[in-house]
Design an enzyme around this catalytic site. Structure first.
Site, mmCIF file in Angstrom:
data_model
loop_
_atom_site.group_PDB
_atom_site.id
_atom_site.type_symbol
_atom_site.label_atom_id
_atom_site.label_comp_id
_atom_site.label_asym_id
_atom_site.label_seq_id
_atom_site.Cartn_x
_atom_site.Cartn_y
_atom_site.Cartn_z
ATOM 1 N N LYS A 155 0.841 -1.189 0.000
ATOM 2 C CA LYS A 155 0.000 0.000 0.000
ATOM 3 C C LYS A 155 0.880 1.244 0.000
ATOM 4 O O LYS A 155 2.003 1.131 0.509
ATOM 5 C CB LYS A 155 -0.959 0.039 1.190
ATOM 6 C CG LYS A 155 -0.380 -0.293 2.571
ATOM 7 C CD LYS A 155 0.742 0.487 3.178
ATOM 8 C CE LYS A 155 0.663 1.945 3.353
ATOM 9 N NZ LYS A 155 1.898 2.517 3.999
ATOM 10 N N TYR A 238 -4.552 4.117 6.192
ATOM 11 C CA TYR A 238 -5.088 3.163 7.184
ATOM 12 C C TYR A 238 -6.417 3.664 7.743
ATOM 13 O O TYR A 238 -7.294 2.868 8.067
ATOM 14 C CB TYR A 238 -4.095 2.954 8.332
ATOM 15 C CG TYR A 238 -2.887 2.153 7.945
ATOM 16 C CD1 TYR A 238 -2.878 0.762 8.063
ATOM 17 C CD2 TYR A 238 -1.751 2.770 7.441
ATOM 18 C CE1 TYR A 238 -1.770 0.023 7.702
ATOM 19 C CE2 TYR A 238 -0.634 2.045 7.077
ATOM 20 C CZ TYR A 238 -0.644 0.670 7.206
ATOM 21 O OH TYR A 238 0.457 -0.060 6.839
HETATM 22 P P1 NAD Z 1 12.287 1.482 2.818
HETATM 23 O O1 NAD Z 1 12.782 2.830 2.449
HETATM 24 O O2 NAD Z 1 12.710 0.915 4.109
HETATM 25 O O3 NAD Z 1 12.671 0.437 1.670
HETATM 26 C C1 NAD Z 1 12.532 0.750 0.309
HETATM 27 C C2 NAD Z 1 13.340 -0.228 -0.523
HETATM 28 O O4 NAD Z 1 13.254 0.165 -1.886
HETATM 29 C C3 NAD Z 1 14.838 -0.247 -0.153
HETATM 30 O O5 NAD Z 1 15.307 -1.557 -0.186
HETATM 31 C C4 NAD Z 1 15.481 0.564 -1.274
HETATM 32 O O6 NAD Z 1 16.812 0.180 -1.532
HETATM 33 C C5 NAD Z 1 14.582 0.211 -2.447
HETATM 34 N N1 NAD Z 1 14.615 1.213 -3.524
HETATM 35 C C6 NAD Z 1 14.754 0.921 -4.835
HETATM 36 N N2 NAD Z 1 14.756 2.035 -5.566
HETATM 37 C C7 NAD Z 1 14.652 3.064 -4.719
HETATM 38 C C8 NAD Z 1 14.620 4.473 -4.888
HETATM 39 N N3 NAD Z 1 14.671 5.039 -6.104
HETATM 40 N N4 NAD Z 1 14.511 5.225 -3.772
HETATM 41 C C9 NAD Z 1 14.414 4.680 -2.545
HETATM 42 N N5 NAD Z 1 14.420 3.338 -2.321
HETATM 43 C C10 NAD Z 1 14.551 2.543 -3.404
HETATM 44 O O7 NAD Z 1 10.697 1.543 2.707
HETATM 45 P P2 NAD Z 1 9.653 0.556 3.381
HETATM 46 O O8 NAD Z 1 9.225 1.127 4.678
HETATM 47 O O9 NAD Z 1 10.145 -0.827 3.347
HETATM 48 O O10 NAD Z 1 8.392 0.744 2.386
HETATM 49 C C11 NAD Z 1 8.310 0.087 1.136
HETATM 50 C C12 NAD Z 1 6.838 -0.050 0.730
HETATM 51 O O11 NAD Z 1 6.181 -0.821 1.712
HETATM 52 C C13 NAD Z 1 6.078 1.276 0.648
HETATM 53 O O12 NAD Z 1 5.157 1.237 -0.401
HETATM 54 C C14 NAD Z 1 5.344 1.356 1.982
HETATM 55 O O13 NAD Z 1 4.148 2.117 1.919
HETATM 56 C C15 NAD Z 1 5.059 -0.107 2.239
HETATM 57 N N6 NAD Z 1 4.945 -0.421 3.690
HETATM 58 C C16 NAD Z 1 3.851 -1.092 4.106
HETATM 59 C C17 NAD Z 1 3.703 -1.394 5.445
HETATM 60 C C18 NAD Z 1 2.500 -2.168 5.912
HETATM 61 O O14 NAD Z 1 2.291 -2.257 7.120
HETATM 62 N N7 NAD Z 1 1.729 -2.754 5.017
HETATM 63 C C19 NAD Z 1 4.666 -0.988 6.360
HETATM 64 C C20 NAD Z 1 5.790 -0.319 5.899
HETATM 65 C C21 NAD Z 1 5.912 -0.032 4.545
#
Ligand code: NAD
Length: 383
Positions: A155, A238
């Site tokens: 999401k 959410y």
């Molecule tokens: P994060 O920043 O921790 O991780 C992002 C990942 O994408 C990293 O591994 C990064 O290296 C990679 N990436 C590739 N290209 C990139 C770029 N151009 N810029 C930045 N990062 C890049 O983020 P996250 O918290 O893991 O979130 C990722 C997704 O998951 C989002 O869509 C977020 O909304 C979703 N999420 C959902 C929940 C949930 O409870 N369902 C919780 C957290 C995050």
């Protein structure tokens, strides 16, 4: 200089030879053992995949190994009954090595963003789970569908409704299923709110209050091009979901007001905080809030004959609930494990996902209406 320290050319050559032979032997021994241990590791990883496949689990490849994949999804995949972590897609070779060892992932199941499309030839991977910044979801979901894989997308599903349409169409065309990472649809306290609302346990609903905010945002979430928006896209979603599953209804119209920006530089392109109201069918009003600089976490239903409230409502652990009749009491579950297992089961049994792409698209549609209401200061109707 003492004689013992003086080496003739011949002695030097002999010494060097002996040293280099010894060094070569040590080197070749260690490289042999490291080759062996590399091979042993590879065999162990391949055995792991065979065992999981023998127990009829579907293989999931995570795309993007950031905080959510590392902290929640990969650990949850150690608890799932119908799926397992069979592959990874990452831009970072260091992470690939770390994950390969930690989770017994064979080399052949590790991809980067460039060679990702070759995943189509890999029978170990049944489902691709896209866990990248929001604006990258569309590209990777479409590529995953074209590679002939089922897809889970985090999401918010995408940053525009048009992108959602393209993602749904790509999966349909490939004959593959698409679901969204709505973990709370599998969580007992939040499911109970659905029962309270849809079965009118407290009579007709009069009002829903839904608030979700956090105070430690950084990185791509502050970049509109990657995030698509601010706190509404990331955590406010959410609250939208909460209202939708508590009432079992869709909003008819929205009004919205952006809050003051506490830090104008950090939030130059996106909203920090936002409050909005959703008009639901039957005169029900949903009052909602979100923020990137304020902790909030609540879902409350007010009915004709009583109320129910979750606070906190949306975390991975520690959800608490109370009603006008007393405390709610449910066991803590692994939300992500239940969510992924439900999707794997749906695929195996050829049943629709309970959290399909269309549900993700509806949230993006509501988000866009809220942004329009925020920008124009006018009520926006949702068709
Ligand atoms: P994060 O920043 O921790 O991780 C992002 C990942 O994408 C990293 O591994 C990064 O290296 C990679 N990436 C590739 N290209 C990139 C770029 N151009 N810029 C930045 N990062 C890049 O983020 P996250 O918290 O893991 O979130 C990722 C997704 O998951 C989002 O869509 C977020 O909304 C979703 N999420 C959902 C929940 C949930 O409870 N369902 C919780 C957290 C995050």
């Amino acid at each position: 200089m003492k004689k013992s320290f003086q080496l003739s050319r011949r002695t030097f050559i002999e010494h060097s030879y002996r040293y280099s032979v010894a060094a070569f032997s040590v080197y070749s021994f260690s490289s042999l053992t490291s080759c062996q241990s590399k091979q042993e590791k590879e065999e162990k990883s391949e055995q792991n995949v065979s065992e999981q496949q023998a127990s009829k689990k579907l293989g999931i490849a995570l795309v993007g190994l950031g905080n959510y994949s590392k902290g929640q999804l990969a650990p949850a995949l150690q608890e799932t009954q119908h799926c397992y972590l069979s592959g990874i897609v990452t831009g970072s070779p260091d992470k690939a090595d770390e994950w390969k060892t930690k989770y017994n992932i064979p080399e052949k199941n590790i991809y980067n963003y460039e060679n990702f499309d070759q995943i189509k030839d890999n029978p170990d991977i049944d489902i691709i789970y896209v866990v990248l910044p929001n604006a990258m979801h569309k590209e990777f979901v479409v590529r995953a569908a074209k590679a002939g894989k089922h897809v889970i997308c985090e999401k918010p599903m995408a940053v525009t409704v048009q992108e959602c349409d393209e993602m749904i169409a790509a999966c349909k065309e490939a004959g593959k299923m698409l679901s969204i990472g709505y973990r709370l649809r599998f969580e007992p306290y939040n499911r109970e709110m659905t029962r309270f609302g849809t079965e009118k346990v407290f009579g007709n609903i009069k009002k829903v209050i839904a608030e979700n905010g956090m105070s430690d945002t950084e990185g791509w979430r502050l970049n509109k091009a990657l995030a698509g928006g601010g706190s509404l896209m990331d955590v406010g979603i959410y609250a939208i979901q909460g209202v939708r599953y508590t009432t079992g209804m869709e909003p008819i119209a929205v009004t919205a007001k952006e809050g003051p920006k506490k830090d104008k530089d950090r939030f130059k392109d996106i909203e920090d905080s936002l409050s909005w109201t959703m008009e639901m069918p039957g005169g029900i009003i949903a009052e909602c809030k979100t923020a990137y600089t304020n902790e909030m976490n609540k879902l409350r239903l007010e009915g004709e004959n009583g109320w129910a409230e979750l606070s906190p409502a949306y975390p991975y652990k520690g959800i608490k609930g109370e009603t006008s009749n007393g405390k709610m009491d449910f066991p803590e579950v692994n939300q992500q494990a239940l969510q992924m297992d439900a999707f794997a089961q749906a695929i195996k049994e050829n049943k629709p996902s309970t959290v399909p792409g269309e549900m993700g698209k509806q949230d993006v549609k509501i988000i866009q209406a809220i942004y329009e209401a925020m920008r124009t200061g006018k009520k926006v109707t949702i068709s």
